[in-house]
Write an enzyme that holds these catalytic residues in place. Structure first.
Site, mmCIF file in Angstrom:
data_model
loop_
_atom_site.group_PDB
_atom_site.id
_atom_site.type_symbol
_atom_site.label_atom_id
_atom_site.label_comp_id
_atom_site.label_asym_id
_atom_site.label_seq_id
_atom_site.Cartn_x
_atom_site.Cartn_y
_atom_site.Cartn_z
ATOM 1 N N HIS A 327 0.824 -1.208 0.000
ATOM 2 C CA HIS A 327 0.000 0.000 0.000
ATOM 3 C C HIS A 327 0.860 1.261 0.000
ATOM 4 C CE1 HIS A 327 -3.829 -1.968 0.934
ATOM 5 N NE2 HIS A 327 -3.260 -2.610 1.938
ATOM 6 N N THR A 354 -10.215 5.760 4.698
ATOM 7 C CA THR A 354 -9.771 4.745 3.748
ATOM 8 C C THR A 354 -10.709 3.543 3.682
ATOM 9 O OG1 THR A 354 -8.325 3.928 5.510
ATOM 10 C CG2 THR A 354 -7.350 5.365 3.857
ATOM 11 N N TYR A 378 -17.013 -5.144 9.988
ATOM 12 C CA TYR A 378 -16.139 -4.807 8.860
ATOM 13 C C TYR A 378 -16.014 -3.291 8.717
ATOM 14 C CZ TYR A 378 -14.669 -3.732 4.135
ATOM 15 O OH TYR A 378 -14.016 -3.184 3.053
ATOM 16 N N ARG A 398 -9.174 -7.191 6.456
ATOM 17 C CA ARG A 398 -8.398 -8.434 6.342
ATOM 18 C C ARG A 398 -8.769 -9.402 7.467
ATOM 19 N NH1 ARG A 398 -4.696 -5.199 3.401
ATOM 20 N NH2 ARG A 398 -6.255 -3.718 2.671
ATOM 21 N N GLY A 414 -11.020 1.116 -3.138
ATOM 22 C CA GLY A 414 -11.319 2.539 -3.247
ATOM 23 C C GLY A 414 -11.685 2.902 -4.672
#
Length: 495
Positions: A327, A354, A378, A398, A414
């Protein structure tokens, strides 16, 4: 009737020669209480189980339940996080630390609105009856009573089981592709119409096989290098995860840090290919734009709660490797303004930009419109909060989830105006692989769980009701001084 008695802990410290994740997993498998939280942060592991005090938040308000005290209920208000802070202020456990979770839907309600909030809990925190903190080769144990402390010592000192459970990877590319690509295409249209700049859209992959989440945690932790990891069974919610980033971290002196990660490429076993993918990531106008607007929002959010002039970006667009992906990563920090607390910082940045979008309110609408179900944990948070004002909140990504007999994975990407459905679907697969590669079927741990339980000796015959002498501990705790045999077995001493 309220009591003025403070609740103390029995405490001791022992050395460890075993890897912290294995000790934490053994405690989760065979500890003294069914509900627990395991949390890893900065090379330190914590295990917390049972509840001396419990704070919950739902659409009706906030509730505190604690030992030997009547429940305290605060009706719903326009500042629910302040209600949570008020309830924690009256917890009668010296030097407490609370562990728990917050769902993504708390983002809809944190300013008092209930339009998109169902009946499920939004937040659940516990101050534990049993706690183990592992750091620098030692375990610090705290327990509500002598019997529980003895049980913790027995579990920690039980022989290590060397057999390793075998993961059974799940193919995440076979499910939900068409629906997700359609959602991405529609979101891009909304973005190009000017409704918003960015949105994170996720997809769900159900896991049909029964999964051992504790063994999955061990396997996944070996295969990932997360910013935070966690394993929990609390309030009817089970999850294990390897978070790539924090939502927020607040230190006792008021320093606030958030960590936007946005912009993704795969991470493979081929070093040459990884370098090529990294170069492509750093050269991608789409990925850089997605990252930059996230950092801008993260900065603006901290400006609202920090001392003027203290907000800075000490790290910008570094590369962070997280399991199966790499990332673009930045860090935003500041000094909390006088009169504000960790919950103010949490409220300012939650949910992580994010995992939501820009602007957030518009992103919420797009998420509700195009995602197949509510998010729950989540993209929410697993967090710890301390009596001294510290907070550490991991972004829940994750992860594998289990609730009401159902197990599933979830990941998003995204979406900006330059996004393509094909690439965004592939990005979700790359992220899902951080967990899907390490799923251990139930029974794969088999003898491991049985050995944990047998060696821990957690039955009614476990020296119940030890008449230990008590001496005051620093910070109001209580030390057990008649556990010499157990402490000798693990090489420790009462302190």
């Amino acid at each position: 009737m309220s009591s003025n008695r403070w609740l103390h802990y029995f405490e001791t410290q022992v050395p460890l020669s075993e890897e912290p994740p294995r000790v934490a997993a053994r405690l989760a498998a065979s500890g003294p209480y069914a509900e627990y939280v395991v949390y890893e942060s900065g090379g330190k592991w914590s295990y917390a189980a049972g509840a001396r005090a419990e704070v919950t938040l739902d659409r009706t308000g906030a509730r505190l339940t604690q030992e030997n005290e009547p429940d305290v209920v605060l009706p719903w208000s326009d500042r629910p996080l302040h209600q949570v802070a008020r309830l924690l202020d009256i917890v009668k456990v010296p030097a407490w630390r609370a562990y728990g979770w917050a769902t993504f839907e708390l983002s809809y309600a944190k300013d008092g609105r209930l339009d998109h909030v169902g009946d499920n809990r939004l937040l659940h925190l516990v101050v534990p009856k049993a706690e183990v903190r592992i750091e620098d080769g030692h375990a610090h144990l705290r327990a509500a009573d002598q019997e529980t402390l003895t049980a913790l010592l027995e579990t920690i000192s039980s022989p290590a089981v060397t057999s390793e459970a075998q993961p059974k990877p799940l193919d995440v590319r076979e499910r939900g592709e068409d629906a997700y690509r359609t959602a991405v295409r529609l979101a891009v249209e909304e973005i190009n119409q000017g409704d918003l700049h960015k949105v994170i859209l996720s997809r769900v992959v159900d896991v049909d096989e029964d999964i051992d989440l504790i063994a999955t945690y061990l396997a996944g932790r070996r295969g990932n290098n997360p910013a935070r990891s966690f394993l929990l069974n609390l309030g009817g919610v089970e999850t294990t995860g390897f978070s790539p980033e924090i939502v927020v971290k607040v230190s006792a002196d008021g320093r606030v840090v958030s960590q936007p990660l946005a912009g993704t490429r795969a991470l493979t076993s081929d070093l040459v290919e990884n370098e090529s993918l990294r170069a492509d990531l750093l050269a991608s106008a789409k990925e850089i734009y997605e990252h930059a607007i996230s950092v801008k929002v993260g900065t603006d959010e901290l400006v609202d709660v920090c001392v003027p002039g203290s907000v800075e970006v000490p790290e910008f667009m570094a590369i962070r490797e997280r399991g199966s992906v790499q990332h673009l990563a930045s860090q935003v920090s500041g000094k909390l303004a006088p009169g504000l607390r960790a919950w103010d910082a949490f409220g300012a940045v939650f949910p992580a930009v994010t995992a939501s979008g820009v602007p957030k309110e518009a992103a919420y609408t797009t998420i509700r419109r195009h995602e197949p179900e509510s998010r729950g944990l989540y993209s929410g948070a697993v967090l710890t909060v301390d009596h001294n004002g510290e907070m550490d909140a991991a972004l829940v990504l994750r992860s594998a989830y289990r609730q009401n007999g159902r197990t599933w994975l979830r990941a998003g990407a995204g979406i900006v105006g330059q996004s393509t459905p094909e690439r965004e679907f592939e990005e979700t697969c790359e992220k899902l692989d951080s967990v899907a590669r390490y799923l251990v079927p139930a029974g794969g741990r088999g003898a491991l769980a049985a050995d944990f339980a047998a060696s821990a000796g957690l039955d009614a015959g476990l020296d119940a009701g030890l008449d230990a002498g008590l001496v005051p501990a620093a910070g109001g705790g209580v030390l057990a001084d008649d556990s010499a045999d157990l402490l000798s077995a693990v090489g420790g001493s009462a302190r």
